[in-house]
Write an enzyme that holds these catalytic residues in place. Structure first.
Site, PDB file in Angstrom:
ATOM      1  N   CYS A 101     -96.362  55.894  59.150  1.00  0.00           N
ATOM      2  CA  CYS A 101     -95.705  55.080  58.117  1.00  0.00           C
ATOM      3  C   CYS A 101     -95.168  53.774  58.697  1.00  0.00           C
ATOM      4  O   CYS A 101     -94.232  53.779  59.496  1.00  0.00           O
ATOM      5  CB  CYS A 101     -94.575  55.918  57.505  1.00  0.00           C
ATOM      6  SG  CYS A 101     -93.419  55.012  56.488  1.00  0.00           S
ATOM      7  N   CYS A 139     -91.509  52.969  57.934  1.00  0.00           N
ATOM      8  CA  CYS A 139     -90.649  53.885  58.705  1.00  0.00           C
ATOM      9  C   CYS A 139     -90.387  53.315  60.093  1.00  0.00           C
ATOM     10  O   CYS A 139     -89.282  53.448  60.636  1.00  0.00           O
ATOM     11  CB  CYS A 139     -91.298  55.256  58.842  1.00  0.00           C
ATOM     12  SG  CYS A 139     -91.582  56.101  57.278  1.00  0.00           S
TER      13      CYS A 139
END
Length: 105
Positions: A29, A32
């Site tokens: 991600c 993230c």
């Protein structure tokens, strides 16, 4: 203060007392990867007031499912074991600080 890793098995125990923030993330991600250093910086600055944990959603599917997490990064704020706030997507340090100020004052 470090950001502790939490799992499906330890999540409730790790986040049941006081104010806690759990960063739900995954290795693949992109946002993230942007959120993680912000959470780490906040842990260094607020670690005496707030417990910071992170959970890899791919390795721990039960807890994200329980909380209805559909997108990551998601930050869940708990106070004394109850979810009091959820931040979905990337959030700046200032945004997270404003959110936490409501629960740590």
């Amino acid at each position: 203060m470090a950001v502790d890793v939490t799992t499906d098995k330890t999540f409730e125990q790790d986040t049941n007392t006081g104010v806690s923030v759990t960063d739900f993330w995954a290795t693949w991600c992109g946002p993230c990867k942007m959120q993680s250093p912000v959470v780490e910086q906040l842990a260094d600055e607020l670690g005496d007031k707030v417990a910071f944990t992170k959970m890899d959603v791919d390795e721990n599917p039960d807890t994200p499912s329980k909380f209805g997490i559909m997108g990551i990064p998601t930050l869940i704020v708990k106070k004394d074991g109850a979810v009091v706030d959820t931040l979905v997507g990337y959030h700046s340090k200032e945004q997270i600080e404003r959110t936490l100020a409501q629960y740590t004052a």
